[in-house]
Design a protein around this motif. Structure first.
Motif, mmCIF file in Angstrom:
data_model
loop_
_atom_site.group_PDB
_atom_site.id
_atom_site.type_symbol
_atom_site.label_atom_id
_atom_site.label_comp_id
_atom_site.label_asym_id
_atom_site.label_seq_id
_atom_site.Cartn_x
_atom_site.Cartn_y
_atom_site.Cartn_z
ATOM 1 N N PRO A 94 0.828 -1.205 0.000
ATOM 2 C CA PRO A 94 0.000 0.000 0.000
ATOM 3 C C PRO A 94 0.865 1.260 0.000
ATOM 4 O O PRO A 94 1.966 1.269 0.533
ATOM 5 C CB PRO A 94 -0.778 -0.096 1.311
ATOM 6 C CG PRO A 94 -0.635 -1.491 1.762
ATOM 7 C CD PRO A 94 0.607 -2.029 1.165
ATOM 8 N N HIS B 75 4.576 -4.778 10.945
ATOM 9 C CA HIS B 75 4.008 -5.878 10.166
ATOM 10 C C HIS B 75 5.108 -6.785 9.602
ATOM 11 O O HIS B 75 4.968 -8.006 9.607
ATOM 12 C CB HIS B 75 3.141 -5.343 9.028
ATOM 13 C CG HIS B 75 1.755 -4.966 9.447
ATOM 14 N ND1 HIS B 75 1.494 -4.103 10.483
ATOM 15 C CD2 HIS B 75 0.555 -5.330 8.949
ATOM 16 C CE1 HIS B 75 0.187 -3.968 10.606
ATOM 17 N NE2 HIS B 75 -0.411 -4.692 9.697
ATOM 18 N N ASP C 172 0.504 -9.731 6.853
ATOM 19 C CA ASP C 172 0.312 -9.293 5.477
ATOM 20 C C ASP C 172 -0.104 -7.826 5.445
ATOM 21 O O ASP C 172 -0.972 -7.406 6.206
ATOM 22 C CB ASP C 172 -0.764 -10.158 4.821
ATOM 23 C CG ASP C 172 -0.824 -9.998 3.318
ATOM 24 O OD1 ASP C 172 -0.181 -9.082 2.769
ATOM 25 O OD2 ASP C 172 -1.520 -10.804 2.687
ATOM 26 N N LYS D 283 -1.363 -6.286 2.708
ATOM 27 C CA LYS D 283 -2.243 -5.967 1.584
ATOM 28 C C LYS D 283 -3.540 -5.278 2.005
ATOM 29 O O LYS D 283 -4.207 -4.679 1.188
ATOM 30 C CB LYS D 283 -2.544 -7.213 0.762
ATOM 31 C CG LYS D 283 -3.387 -8.244 1.459
ATOM 32 C CD LYS D 283 -3.583 -9.458 0.563
ATOM 33 C CE LYS D 283 -4.356 -10.530 1.286
ATOM 34 N NZ LYS D 283 -4.486 -11.727 0.463
ATOM 35 N N PHE D 284 -3.889 -5.347 3.284
ATOM 36 C CA PHE D 284 -5.136 -4.719 3.729
ATOM 37 C C PHE D 284 -4.932 -3.316 4.289
ATOM 38 O O PHE D 284 -5.886 -2.672 4.693
ATOM 39 C CB PHE D 284 -5.812 -5.601 4.780
ATOM 40 C CG PHE D 284 -6.163 -6.961 4.261
ATOM 41 C CD1 PHE D 284 -7.154 -7.112 3.309
ATOM 42 C CD2 PHE D 284 -5.481 -8.074 4.688
ATOM 43 C CE1 PHE D 284 -7.470 -8.356 2.800
ATOM 44 C CE2 PHE D 284 -5.783 -9.336 4.195
ATOM 45 C CZ PHE D 284 -6.788 -9.472 3.244
ATOM 46 N N LEU D 285 -3.696 -2.845 4.305
ATOM 47 C CA LEU D 285 -3.445 -1.500 4.818
ATOM 48 C C LEU D 285 -3.893 -0.461 3.799
ATOM 49 O O LEU D 285 -3.699 -0.614 2.608
ATOM 50 C CB LEU D 285 -1.956 -1.312 5.113
ATOM 51 C CG LEU D 285 -1.387 -2.148 6.234
ATOM 52 C CD1 LEU D 285 0.104 -1.883 6.380
ATOM 53 C CD2 LEU D 285 -2.092 -1.887 7.533
ATOM 54 N N ASN D 286 -4.487 0.607 4.295
ATOM 55 C CA ASN D 286 -4.901 1.724 3.456
ATOM 56 C C ASN D 286 -4.947 2.969 4.333
ATOM 57 O O ASN D 286 -4.682 2.904 5.523
ATOM 58 C CB ASN D 286 -6.252 1.427 2.793
ATOM 59 C CG ASN D 286 -7.333 1.106 3.804
ATOM 60 O OD1 ASN D 286 -7.494 1.804 4.809
ATOM 61 N ND2 ASN D 286 -8.080 0.041 3.558
ATOM 62 N N ASN E 215 -7.411 4.653 5.502
ATOM 63 C CA ASN E 215 -8.370 4.563 6.614
ATOM 64 C C ASN E 215 -7.788 3.765 7.774
ATOM 65 O O ASN E 215 -7.934 4.132 8.935
ATOM 66 C CB ASN E 215 -9.683 3.929 6.142
ATOM 67 C CG ASN E 215 -10.471 4.854 5.248
ATOM 68 O OD1 ASN E 215 -10.339 6.072 5.338
ATOM 69 N ND2 ASN E 215 -11.265 4.284 4.378
ATOM 70 N N GLU E 216 -7.116 2.640 7.455
ATOM 71 C CA GLU E 216 -6.478 1.845 8.503
ATOM 72 C C GLU E 216 -5.360 2.639 9.170
ATOM 73 O O GLU E 216 -5.156 2.557 10.374
ATOM 74 C CB GLU E 216 -5.915 0.538 7.932
ATOM 75 C CG GLU E 216 -6.963 -0.511 7.697
ATOM 76 C CD GLU E 216 -7.645 -0.927 8.995
ATOM 77 O OE1 GLU E 216 -6.962 -1.246 9.981
ATOM 78 O OE2 GLU E 216 -8.878 -0.933 9.026
#
Length: 74
Positions: free
Chosen positions: A23, A41, A47, A49-52, A54-55
């Motif tokens: 990300p 991490h 992983d 891949k879910f970071l953005n 908003n996170e």
């Protein structure tokens, strides 16, 4: 951040690799949290891949609370 790591892991030689498809930061307010979360991490093998953005806002607020509660030293 490193409290949960073993002494051996901290003293052993480290290697690095350039990661692809991680990300990216779209908010100028989250550079520090992105760096801290990436390091955390990578160290524990989560992983990314879910970071953005908003996170990252959630992590940034957690860091603010931790500093205010003196769990982290600024």
């Amino acid at each position: 951040m490193f409290n949960h790591l073993s002494e051996n892991l901290l003293n052993d030689a480290w290697s690095y690799e350039r990661l692809k498809d991680v990300p990216s930061n779209n908010s100028c307010a989250a550079y520090g949290p992105y760096a801290c979360v990436f390091i955390d991490h990578l160290l524990v093998g989560i992983d990314m891949k879910f970071l953005n953005d908003n996170e990252m806002n959630n992590f940034r607020m957690k860091y603010v609370v931790a500093v205010l509660e003196k769990e982290l030293t600024p």
